[in-house]
Design a protein around this motif. Structure first.
Motif, PDB file in Angstrom:
ATOM      1  N   THR A  25       0.846  -1.192   0.000  1.00 58.60           N
ATOM      2  CA  THR A  25       0.000   0.000   0.000  1.00 58.60           C
ATOM      3  C   THR A  25       0.881   1.242   0.000  1.00 58.60           C
ATOM      4  OG1 THR A  25      -0.122  -0.008   2.419  1.00 58.60           O
ATOM      5  CG2 THR A  25      -1.903  -1.119   1.238  1.00 58.60           C
ATOM      6  N   ALA A  26       0.300   2.320  -0.473  1.00 62.57           N
ATOM      7  CA  ALA A  26       1.001   3.603  -0.467  1.00 62.57           C
ATOM      8  C   ALA A  26       0.117   4.657   0.178  1.00 62.57           C
ATOM      9  CB  ALA A  26       1.369   4.037  -1.884  1.00 62.57           C
ATOM     10  N   THR A  27       0.772   5.523   0.917  1.00 60.73           N
ATOM     11  CA  THR A  27       0.162   6.709   1.493  1.00 60.73           C
ATOM     12  C   THR A  27       0.991   7.884   0.997  1.00 60.73           C
ATOM     13  OG1 THR A  27       1.535   6.364   3.448  1.00 60.73           O
ATOM     14  CG2 THR A  27      -0.727   5.550   3.560  1.00 60.73           C
ATOM     15  N   TYR A  28       0.737   9.075   1.525  1.00 60.54           N
ATOM     16  CA  TYR A  28       1.599  10.194   1.132  1.00 60.54           C
ATOM     17  C   TYR A  28       1.852  11.120   2.305  1.00 60.54           C
ATOM     18  CZ  TYR A  28      -2.549  13.231   0.618  1.00 60.54           C
ATOM     19  OH  TYR A  28      -3.696  13.949   0.839  1.00 60.54           O
ATOM     20  N   TYR A  29       2.937  11.865   2.178  1.00 56.52           N
ATOM     21  CA  TYR A  29       3.272  12.879   3.172  1.00 56.52           C
ATOM     22  C   TYR A  29       3.485  14.203   2.465  1.00 56.52           C
ATOM     23  CZ  TYR A  29       8.323  11.922   2.184  1.00 56.52           C
ATOM     24  OH  TYR A  29       9.554  11.756   1.611  1.00 56.52           O
ATOM     25  N   THR A  30       3.410  15.278   3.221  1.00 55.07           N
ATOM     26  CA  THR A  30       3.445  16.618   2.643  1.00 55.07           C
ATOM     27  C   THR A  30       4.746  17.340   3.010  1.00 55.07           C
ATOM     28  OG1 THR A  30       2.281  17.494   4.563  1.00 55.07           O
ATOM     29  CG2 THR A  30       0.927  16.828   2.692  1.00 55.07           C
ATOM     30  N   PRO A  31       5.082  18.381   2.233  1.00 50.16           N
ATOM     31  CA  PRO A  31       6.306  19.150   2.514  1.00 50.16           C
ATOM     32  C   PRO A  31       6.251  19.770   3.905  1.00 50.16           C
ATOM     33  CG  PRO A  31       5.355  19.767   0.397  1.00 50.16           C
ATOM     34  CD  PRO A  31       4.360  18.866   1.072  1.00 50.16           C
ATOM     35  N   PRO A  32       7.380  20.095   4.473  1.00 49.60           N
ATOM     36  CA  PRO A  32       8.713  20.056   3.868  1.00 49.60           C
ATOM     37  C   PRO A  32       9.279  18.634   3.857  1.00 49.60           C
ATOM     38  CG  PRO A  32       8.888  20.864   6.113  1.00 49.60           C
ATOM     39  CD  PRO A  32       7.410  20.675   5.826  1.00 49.60           C
ATOM     40  N   TYR A  33      10.061  18.328   2.815  1.00 47.32           N
ATOM     41  CA  TYR A  33      10.631  16.999   2.645  1.00 47.32           C
ATOM     42  C   TYR A  33      12.048  16.876   3.217  1.00 47.32           C
ATOM     43  CZ  TYR A  33       6.652  16.469  -0.472  1.00 47.32           C
ATOM     44  OH  TYR A  33       5.381  16.424  -0.997  1.00 47.32           O
ATOM     45  N   VAL A  34      12.588  17.970   3.709  1.00 44.82           N
ATOM     46  CA  VAL A  34      13.907  17.931   4.352  1.00 44.82           C
ATOM     47  C   VAL A  34      13.763  18.464   5.768  1.00 44.82           C
ATOM     48  CG1 VAL A  34      15.275  18.091   2.247  1.00 44.82           C
ATOM     49  CG2 VAL A  34      14.527  20.192   3.368  1.00 44.82           C
ATOM     50  N   PRO A  35      14.520  17.963   6.706  1.00 39.93           N
ATOM     51  CA  PRO A  35      15.580  16.974   6.516  1.00 39.93           C
ATOM     52  C   PRO A  35      14.998  15.568   6.327  1.00 39.93           C
ATOM     53  CG  PRO A  35      15.385  17.493   8.841  1.00 39.93           C
ATOM     54  CD  PRO A  35      14.433  18.405   8.103  1.00 39.93           C
ATOM     55  N   SER A  36      15.799  14.698   5.713  1.00 37.25           N
ATOM     56  CA  SER A  36      15.382  13.313   5.505  1.00 37.25           C
ATOM     57  C   SER A  36      16.373  12.381   6.185  1.00 37.25           C
ATOM     58  CB  SER A  36      15.305  13.000   4.011  1.00 37.25           C
ATOM     59  OG  SER A  36      16.602  12.970   3.440  1.00 37.25           O
ATOM     60  N   SER A  37      15.932  11.172   6.445  1.00 34.97           N
ATOM     61  CA  SER A  37      16.784  10.184   7.117  1.00 34.97           C
ATOM     62  C   SER A  37      17.990   9.782   6.283  1.00 34.97           C
ATOM     63  CB  SER A  37      15.982   8.920   7.437  1.00 34.97           C
ATOM     64  OG  SER A  37      14.968   9.202   8.354  1.00 34.97           O
ATOM     65  N   CYS A  38      17.855   9.852   4.977  1.00 36.52           N
ATOM     66  CA  CYS A  38      18.942   9.410   4.099  1.00 36.52           C
ATOM     67  C   CYS A  38      19.932  10.522   3.768  1.00 36.52           C
ATOM     68  CB  CYS A  38      18.381   8.863   2.788  1.00 36.52           C
ATOM     69  SG  CYS A  38      17.351   7.390   2.984  1.00 36.52           S
ATOM     70  N   ASN A  39      19.422  11.737   3.541  1.00 37.46           N
ATOM     71  CA  ASN A  39      20.272  12.785   2.985  1.00 37.46           C
ATOM     72  C   ASN A  39      20.305  14.083   3.773  1.00 37.46           C
ATOM     73  OD1 ASN A  39      20.799  11.057   0.754  1.00 37.46           O
ATOM     74  ND2 ASN A  39      18.848  11.650  -0.130  1.00 37.46           N
ATOM     75  N   GLY A  40      19.807  14.079   4.986  1.00 39.98           N
ATOM     76  CA  GLY A  40      19.832  15.307   5.773  1.00 39.98           C
ATOM     77  C   GLY A  40      19.066  16.423   5.081  1.00 39.98           C
ATOM     78  N   TYR A  41      19.763  17.540   4.832  1.00 30.72           N
ATOM     79  CA  TYR A  41      19.109  18.710   4.229  1.00 30.72           C
ATOM     80  C   TYR A  41      19.289  18.789   2.713  1.00 30.72           C
ATOM     81  CZ  TYR A  41      17.881  20.465   8.784  1.00 30.72           C
ATOM     82  OH  TYR A  41      17.313  20.610  10.023  1.00 30.72           O
ATOM     83  N   GLU A  42      19.787  17.731   2.091  1.00 31.99           N
ATOM     84  CA  GLU A  42      19.941  17.722   0.628  1.00 31.99           C
ATOM     85  C   GLU A  42      18.569  17.569  -0.022  1.00 31.99           C
ATOM     86  OE1 GLU A  42      22.058  14.967  -2.782  1.00 31.99           O
ATOM     87  OE2 GLU A  42      22.859  14.944  -0.752  1.00 31.99           O
ATOM     88  N   ASP A  43      18.240  18.496  -0.920  1.00 37.28           N
ATOM     89  CA  ASP A  43      16.950  18.481  -1.612  1.00 37.28           C
ATOM     90  C   ASP A  43      17.016  17.493  -2.770  1.00 37.28           C
ATOM     91  OD1 ASP A  43      14.558  18.961  -2.877  1.00 37.28           O
ATOM     92  OD2 ASP A  43      14.851  21.116  -3.098  1.00 37.28           O
ATOM     93  N   GLU A  44      16.145  16.497  -2.752  1.00 37.51           N
ATOM     94  CA  GLU A  44      16.106  15.470  -3.801  1.00 37.51           C
ATOM     95  C   GLU A  44      14.921  15.658  -4.744  1.00 37.51           C
ATOM     96  OE1 GLU A  44      18.221  13.048  -4.556  1.00 37.51           O
ATOM     97  OE2 GLU A  44      19.583  13.264  -2.867  1.00 37.51           O
TER      98      GLU A  44
END
Length: 132
Positions: A25-44
């Motif tokens: 199943t898929a759900t969704y989340y909303t911005p802001p997308y940073v920081p992330s667990s994988c890339n910190g504050y890098e915007d992907e």
């Protein structure tokens, strides 16, 4: 005999390259997308997703790309949430969806909206890692 071995080799190569999609199943989340667990504050960008424990692989999922296809509704609220004839999107895993996550993959709002009506909230999906 050599021809038979050659044929077996080709058949094995074909099956090794054939990817089998998993379901979830898929759900969704909303911005802001940073920081992330994988890339910190890098915007992907916005075609991104967070992985649940089902695919997180102790951070091994970071950077993996998945083809996610909408397969249908999970509830009676929106019986036909999928958009278009082949509603799929390619996303990159940049974050972790912690225990209690409502889906296998938590898509960005933009990625979810490209394959399904956001009002559905949660959809059935098939997904496979994109290995190029």
């Amino acid at each position: 005999m050599a021809a038979l071995r050659g044929l077996l080799f080709l058949v094995c190569c074909f099956f090794l390259k054939t990817a089998v999609a998993d379901s979830g199943t898929a759900t969704y989340y909303t911005p802001p997308y940073v920081p992330s667990s994988c890339n910190g504050y890098e915007d992907e960008g916005v075609m991104i997703a967070a992985a649940s424990d089902a695919i997180w692989d102790n951070r091994g999922a970071c950077g993996r790309e998945y083809k996610v296809t909408c397969e249908g509704a999970t509830n009676a609220g929106d019986p036909h949430p999928c958009r278009g004839d082949q509603p799929h999107v390619f996303v990159k895993i940049v974050d972790y969806c912690p225990p209690g996550c409502r889906g296998t993959i938590d898509l960005s709002q933009e990625a979810f909206a490209s394959i399904a009506d956001p009002d559905a909230g949660k959809i059935k999906i098939s997904f496979q890692q994109n290995v190029n």
